[in-house]
Structures are given as structure tokens and as C-alpha cells.
Design an enzyme around this catalytic site. Structure first.
Site, short mmCIF file in Angstrom:
data_model
loop_
_atom_site.label_atom_id
_atom_site.label_comp_id
_atom_site.label_asym_id
_atom_site.label_seq_id
_atom_site.Cartn_x
_atom_site.Cartn_y
_atom_site.Cartn_z
N LYS A 198 -5.91 0.39 -7.02
CA LYS A 198 -7.16 -0.37 -6.97
C LYS A 198 -8.00 -0.10 -8.22
O LYS A 198 -8.65 -1.00 -8.76
CB LYS A 198 -7.94 -0.03 -5.69
N SER A 240 -11.15 -2.05 -3.98
CA SER A 240 -11.61 -1.20 -2.87
C SER A 240 -12.57 -0.15 -3.40
O SER A 240 -12.49 0.27 -4.56
CB SER A 240 -10.41 -0.48 -2.23
N TYR A 282 -2.74 4.52 -3.44
CA TYR A 282 -3.50 3.28 -3.16
C TYR A 282 -4.73 3.20 -4.06
O TYR A 282 -4.99 2.17 -4.69
CB TYR A 282 -3.89 3.29 -1.68
N1 LIG Z 1 -9.22 -2.71 5.45
C1 LIG Z 1 -10.01 -2.00 4.66
O1 LIG Z 1 -10.73 -1.09 5.10
C2 LIG Z 1 -10.10 -2.35 3.20
C3 LIG Z 1 -11.11 -1.75 2.43
C4 LIG Z 1 -11.22 -2.07 1.09
C5 LIG Z 1 -10.36 -2.98 0.52
N2 LIG Z 1 -9.37 -3.53 1.27
C6 LIG Z 1 -8.50 -4.52 0.61
O2 LIG Z 1 -8.70 -5.78 1.21
C7 LIG Z 1 -7.50 -6.56 1.10
C8 LIG Z 1 -7.11 -7.07 2.48
O3 LIG Z 1 -6.87 -5.95 3.32
P1 LIG Z 1 -6.82 -6.06 4.92
O4 LIG Z 1 -7.50 -4.86 5.44
O5 LIG Z 1 -7.25 -7.41 5.35
O6 LIG Z 1 -5.25 -5.81 5.13
P2 LIG Z 1 -4.20 -6.37 6.18
O7 LIG Z 1 -4.84 -6.82 7.42
O8 LIG Z 1 -3.12 -5.35 6.22
O9 LIG Z 1 -3.66 -7.68 5.40
C9 LIG Z 1 -2.92 -7.56 4.21
C10 LIG Z 1 -2.38 -8.93 3.85
O10 LIG Z 1 -1.52 -8.78 2.71
C11 LIG Z 1 -0.23 -9.27 3.04
N3 LIG Z 1 0.79 -8.54 2.31
C12 LIG Z 1 1.04 -7.20 2.31
N4 LIG Z 1 2.11 -6.93 1.56
C13 LIG Z 1 2.53 -8.12 1.05
C14 LIG Z 1 3.61 -8.50 0.22
N5 LIG Z 1 4.50 -7.62 -0.26
N6 LIG Z 1 3.75 -9.81 -0.09
C15 LIG Z 1 2.89 -10.73 0.39
N7 LIG Z 1 1.85 -10.43 1.18
C16 LIG Z 1 1.69 -9.14 1.52
C17 LIG Z 1 -0.13 -9.09 4.56
O11 LIG Z 1 0.85 -9.93 5.15
P3 LIG Z 1 2.39 -9.46 5.38
O12 LIG Z 1 2.35 -8.02 5.82
O13 LIG Z 1 2.93 -10.39 6.40
O14 LIG Z 1 3.06 -9.63 4.06
C18 LIG Z 1 -1.52 -9.53 4.95
O15 LIG Z 1 -1.62 -10.94 4.90
C19 LIG Z 1 -6.47 -5.63 0.47
O16 LIG Z 1 -6.41 -5.86 -0.93
C20 LIG Z 1 -7.02 -4.25 0.74
O17 LIG Z 1 -6.56 -3.30 -0.19
C21 LIG Z 1 -9.22 -3.25 2.59
#
Ligand SMILES: NC(=O)c1ccc[n+]([C@@H]2O[C@H](COP(=O)([O-])OP(=O)(O)OC[C@H]3O[C@@H](n4cnc5c(N)ncnc54)[C@H](OP(=O)(O)O)[C@@H]3O)[C@@H](O)[C@H]2O)c1
Length: 249
Positions: A163, A146, A159
Site C-alpha cells: 500500500k 490504506s 500488505y
Molecule cells: N477492509 C479494510 O479494513 C480496508 C482498510 C483499508 C483499505 N482497504 C482496501 O480497500 C480495498 C477493498 O478491500 P475490501 O475490504 O472491500 O476487501 P474484500 O471484501 O476482500 O474485497 C476485495 C476485492 O478484491 C477482489 N480480488 C482479490 N484478489 C483479486 C485478484 N487476484 N484478482 C481480481 N480481484 C481480486 C475480491 O474478489 P475475488 O476474491 O473474488 O477475486 C474482491 O472483489 C482493498 O484495496 C483494501 O486493501 C481495506
């Protein structure tokens, strides 16, 4: 030519953690469209992910798995390989977010964030890399990190630390594997998802105002970079590629 000087072949069977929604689901969908076989897990298999698996049973393996459960991730990997063949690509995408000032964050929450976003992906990476090395295979690792690892954001201290840890691990693992595998990270800017839903409209407006391209990052703008790192013949290794419209510059 030494083994490490031979290009690492494109990944053909990719494990995606957290592939049930958000960016992970977009990555799974894109890789399937590119002809890749995909093993994806999350704690809950959403209807969207189940639908992808039902449509292509020969190319998709999904199951509910908690990434912090080492026995479960190991069993998942074994079952996925039996069905799809040897995994030669990993996308460490599963993570949990945070929405609390550091002074108000409980020990248990810090532990959960570190366990899910740092310890578990390190262990999953070790598990898959060991198997690849033991079987004389080569592969590619992509860590989804991130922009928070490089720029400060209030409410995201633990968090951000996880990262930043994964960015650092990316560089060291790339060195350690000596070119037998390509190890990189993709660091997106903020995009709309369940994780970022905690941001209020004024915070989102502020990010957009600070972004030269004038919009929040979209998952479909991140996905091609992940695919490139898994599939294309490049010499990119040990890098963190930022996809944020220059918001952080
Ligand atoms: N959204 C943003 O603005 C943003 C920005 C920069 C980077 N990111 C990164 O991008 C990636 C995806 O984020 P997103 O925004 O798409 O998040 P999201 O919609 O919350 O999805 C997170 C995914 O991870 C799974 N997950 C969470 N805890 C888990 C666990 N203990 N075991 C297995 N699976 C787990 C969730 O499924 P379950 O909850 O069902 O387990 C879901 O499939 C992450 O690494 C995040 O840090 C996000």
C-alpha cells in the site's frame, strides 16, 4: 493554453478492479447511480455484482478475471471498451489482506500479496494509461490504498509495504503524466469486510477507541471521495486522501 492546463474531464467509463464485494462493490453501485458506465471484475462474479450487470446491461460489463493475469486483464479491457466505450477512469481496488506476523509469513504469501496489491495494479494502470495516451484521451486514476501505509499494524507487514508502494507510485505517476491525467489515492481506515474479518473484537474495539469520530470507517464514507476524484473538477493530483475519522492523527 497547454493541454495539461486544460481541466481533465470527468470520467464516464470507469474500470473497477475487485468490484464484486466490499468497498469495490460499493464503488461500482455508487458510480452507476451517478450515471457512470462501469466495467468491473474480480476472480469470482458475486450474485450482487451479477445482479447490477443484469439490471443495466448497456452500462455495466463484468467478468471473472484475476488481476494478476495480464492477458486476462487485457482481454477484459478490450471487451469492456467494445461494449461501453473508451475507459477514462480506473479504480485500483482489488487487493488481498494478510494476517500473519512477518516472521511467520511464507515466501509464497509475500509474493502473492506483492503480485496482487502492487505489481498487478501497476500493470493495469500502465495498460489503461497507454491506451488513453495512444488514443489522445485523458483520464483519472484512483488507487485504493490504506492507512496501513502510513501507520504500523502488526500482522500486516507485506500488505502495508504494497500500500505504501502504491501511495508512492501515485505521486510519481501524477508528475510523470504532467496533468494529462489526475492520479490520486484514497487511504481508508479499517472497515468491516471479508478482508478485515480476521481482526478480533478487541482489535476492532481498540481502533474505535482511538478514532475521534467514534466508529470504524464505513464503505459509504469512502465512496464519495472516490467519486469526487473521478468526477469533480478539482486540482487534486498526486494526493493520498485519508478517510479514517482521524484515527491515525
Ligand atoms: N477492509 C479494510 O479494513 C480496508 C482498510 C483499508 C483499505 N482497504 C482496501 O480497500 C480495498 C477493498 O478491500 P475490501 O475490504 O472491500 O476487501 P474484500 O471484501 O476482500 O474485497 C476485495 C476485492 O478484491 C477482489 N480480488 C482479490 N484478489 C483479486 C485478484 N487476484 N484478482 C481480481 N480481484 C481480486 C475480491 O474478489 P475475488 O476474491 O473474488 O477475486 C474482491 O472483489 C482493498 O484495496 C483494501 O486493501 C481495506
Amino acid at each position: 493554453m497547454s493541454e495539461s492546463a486544460v481541466p481533465v474531464p470527468p470520467s464516464t467509463v470507469v474500470l473497477v478492479s475487485g468490484g464484486s464485494r466490499g468497498l469495490g462493490l460499493a464503488i461500482v453501485t455508487d458510480l452507476l447511480d451517478a450515471g457512470v458506465k462501469v466495467a468491473a471484475f474480480a476472480r469470482t462474479v458475486t450474485p450482487d455484482l451479477a445482479k447490477l450487470a443484469e439490471a443495466r446491461p448497456d452500462r455495466v460489463h463484468v467478468d471473472p478475471v484475476d488481476v494478476t493475469d495480464r492477458a486476462a486483464t487485457q482481454a477484459f479491457l478490450r471487451a469492456a471498451e467494445e461494449r461501453l466505450g473508451p475507459v477514462d477512469g480506473v479504480v485500483n481496488n482489488a487487493a488481498v489482506g494478510q494476517d500473519s506476523l512477518h516472521v511467520h509469513t511464507a515466501d509464497a504469501d509475500i509474493a502473492r500479496i506483492v503480485e496482487t496489491n502492487l505489481t498487478a495494479p501497476l500493470q493495469l494502470t500502465r495498460l489503461t494509461v497507454r491506451r488513453m495516451l495512444a488514443q489522445g484521451r485523458r483520464g483519472r486514476i484512483v488507487n485504493v490504498t490504506s492507512i496501513c501505509a502510513q501507520r504500523g499494524f502488526p500482522g500486516l507487514v507485506a500488505y502495508s509495504a504494497t500500500k505504501g508502494g502504491m501511495d508512492a507510485a501515485t505521486r510519481s505517476l501524477a508528475r510523470e503524466l504532467g496533468g494529462r491525467m489526475l492520479v490520486n489515492a484514497v487511504a481508508p481506515g479499517f472497515f468491516a469486510s471479508e478482508m478485515s474479518a480476521v481482526l478480533g473484537p478487541s482489535q476492532l474495539d481498540q481502533i474505535v477507541r482511538r478514532t475521534p469520530t467514534g466508529h470504524l470507517t464505513e464503505p459509504h464514507e469512502v465512496v464519495p471521495v472516490v467519486r469526487m476524484l473521478l468526477r469533480d473538477q478539482t486540482n487534486i493530483n498526486g494526493q493520498v486522501i485519508v478517510v479514517d475519522g482521524a484515527a491515525s492523527i
